[in-house]
Scaffold this motif. Sequence first.
Motif, PDB file in Angstrom:
ATOM      1  N   ILE A 191       0.831  -1.201   0.000  1.00 46.49           N
ATOM      2  CA  ILE A 191       0.000   0.000   0.000  1.00 46.49           C
ATOM      3  C   ILE A 191       0.868   1.254   0.000  1.00 46.49           C
ATOM      4  O   ILE A 191       0.551   2.251  -0.663  1.00 46.49           O
ATOM      5  N   ALA A 192       1.984   1.235   0.735  1.00 47.71           N
ATOM      6  CA  ALA A 192       2.896   2.384   0.722  1.00 47.71           C
ATOM      7  C   ALA A 192       3.376   2.661  -0.698  1.00 47.71           C
ATOM      8  O   ALA A 192       3.395   3.815  -1.156  1.00 47.71           O
ATOM      9  N   GLY A 193       3.760   1.602  -1.409  1.00 42.87           N
ATOM     10  CA  GLY A 193       4.188   1.778  -2.793  1.00 42.87           C
ATOM     11  C   GLY A 193       3.062   2.250  -3.688  1.00 42.87           C
ATOM     12  O   GLY A 193       3.252   3.118  -4.554  1.00 42.87           O
ATOM     13  N   SER A 194       1.869   1.688  -3.486  1.00 40.13           N
ATOM     14  CA  SER A 194       0.710   2.092  -4.290  1.00 40.13           C
ATOM     15  C   SER A 194       0.390   3.569  -4.085  1.00 40.13           C
ATOM     16  O   SER A 194       0.045   4.284  -5.036  1.00 40.13           O
ATOM     17  N   MET A 195       0.493   4.036  -2.839  1.00 38.51           N
ATOM     18  CA  MET A 195       0.244   5.448  -2.551  1.00 38.51           C
ATOM     19  C   MET A 195       1.274   6.341  -3.243  1.00 38.51           C
ATOM     20  O   MET A 195       0.946   7.415  -3.761  1.00 38.51           O
ATOM     21  N   ARG A 196       2.528   5.914  -3.248  1.00 38.61           N
ATOM     22  CA  ARG A 196       3.568   6.701  -3.931  1.00 38.61           C
ATOM     23  C   ARG A 196       3.232   6.852  -5.414  1.00 38.61           C
ATOM     24  O   ARG A 196       3.327   7.945  -5.987  1.00 38.61           O
ATOM     25  N   ASP A 206       6.104   7.646   3.344  1.00 43.17           N
ATOM     26  CA  ASP A 206       7.348   7.325   4.050  1.00 43.17           C
ATOM     27  C   ASP A 206       7.053   6.730   5.424  1.00 43.17           C
ATOM     28  O   ASP A 206       7.714   5.782   5.864  1.00 43.17           O
ATOM     29  N   GLY A 207       6.073   7.303   6.114  1.00 46.84           N
ATOM     30  CA  GLY A 207       5.703   6.769   7.420  1.00 46.84           C
ATOM     31  C   GLY A 207       5.095   5.387   7.315  1.00 46.84           C
ATOM     32  O   GLY A 207       5.387   4.492   8.122  1.00 46.84           O
ATOM     33  N   LEU A 208       4.263   5.188   6.312  1.00 47.91           N
ATOM     34  CA  LEU A 208       3.648   3.878   6.093  1.00 47.91           C
ATOM     35  C   LEU A 208       4.718   2.842   5.765  1.00 47.91           C
ATOM     36  O   LEU A 208       4.681   1.706   6.247  1.00 47.91           O
ATOM     37  N   SER A 209       5.691   3.247   4.969  1.00 47.96           N
ATOM     38  CA  SER A 209       6.798   2.363   4.622  1.00 47.96           C
ATOM     39  C   SER A 209       7.602   1.968   5.858  1.00 47.96           C
ATOM     40  O   SER A 209       7.994   0.808   6.027  1.00 47.96           O
ATOM     41  N   ALA A 210       7.838   2.936   6.744  1.00 47.62           N
ATOM     42  CA  ALA A 210       8.595   2.658   7.965  1.00 47.62           C
ATOM     43  C   ALA A 210       7.857   1.672   8.860  1.00 47.62           C
ATOM     44  O   ALA A 210       8.467   0.781   9.469  1.00 47.62           O
ATOM     45  N   LEU A 211       6.539   1.808   8.946  1.00 46.36           N
ATOM     46  CA  LEU A 211       5.749   0.867   9.737  1.00 46.36           C
ATOM     47  C   LEU A 211       5.848  -0.544   9.158  1.00 46.36           C
ATOM     48  O   LEU A 211       6.019  -1.524   9.895  1.00 46.36           O
TER      49      LEU A 211
END
Length: 405
Positions: free
Chosen positions: A280-285, A316-321
Amino acid sequence: MTPAPRGTAIKGSKRRSRPYMVAAMKPENSCGAAALRAEFKTRMEEFARREIHGHDELRDCKTMPPKLWRAIGDAGLAGIALPREYGGGGGDLRALAVAAEALTAQGGVKGIATSWLGRQLVARLQILAHGTPAQRQAYLPALAAGDITPCLAISEPGAGAHPKHLTTHARRDGGDFVISGEKAYLTNGPIADIFLVLAITDVAAGRKRYSILIVPHDAPGMEFTDGVEIDFLRPAPHCGLRLHDVRVPAANLLGGNGDAFERISLPMRTAEDALFAATIAGSMRHLLARLAGELDGGALDDEGLSELGRLAVAPDGLSALAFRAAELLDMDAAGNAGQVAAISASARDWARTMNDRIGALMTCGNFVPSDGLAAEYRNIDKTLGIAKSAHVIMAQRRAGTLLAS
């Protein structure tokens, strides 16, 4: 090494149940592990830009194009988290997280990541972690090469994956198990070569005991159904399955007999939820980059520009999680399961809020999103609604715990 012929027994050494020991699969040192993850990220980014980016038509495909699967294998990306001795990349779950994020960030087609990640997790968390030496040799090299596809068959129509309501059962008949029942929501089911079927093999003191059996896709008695229509997450294919007295050798038992739900199903769900956040982090990017490319700067007022800027760093925050959740699983999957579940729940809520805010920007002024952008947003929105009722129940339980404390 090629997989065992379909429908034949896998003979191996004495079967024993073994815990999922991640430490044995780690690269030799942390510096080497970090470099390996960076390498997989770069390779996946290059692959996604070359094979997926700009191909919006993939969201209209009901199944993964065979050519794309072959390209994944040829690029050495089909077995990232499998040991090198089986032809894999030698990575860990953190390597899967960064690669999954790169796949969606550069490719923008969430369904491809869903299908790819499903193969990776079944191979690592099920066959590698619980298989006998014979089962590992029979399947892992072919999985690492991208030559075969596995499918984990747990959920059932009207029951989901709730252990109290599952009914598929397997009875022992001499040297075989005979399986009867029905499965649903099978990711990669239409293209799978082997199915890992969760079935009741015993009832003790009124409690169902579950086991996993490896079933070839062409075993007599296998009937494939269309199942529930899923009009998003394409081209990840889904189907249903009816098993009519399907007979497999007892040697196809994966892991111990009777404890598969606790040992296999629950850890799989925990890992899926954790790595879901990475995709999802990648999809959001990708979605934000596409939105920015279509927006005319003049279409946004000062508040709109500020909101776009805030959203730009939110992935970035989602990726870190997601990375932290994968790290905890790599360190101690069982011991950290509760913390990982909490991180995954937070990531999902954050992603839902982010997506709502992106949707609001897409309706600002006279802006009309392209069909591709609208479809990409819809896919993410519907994906975040998967298993919504289960997540609501878990949230209510956490609320009850908080209120009682």
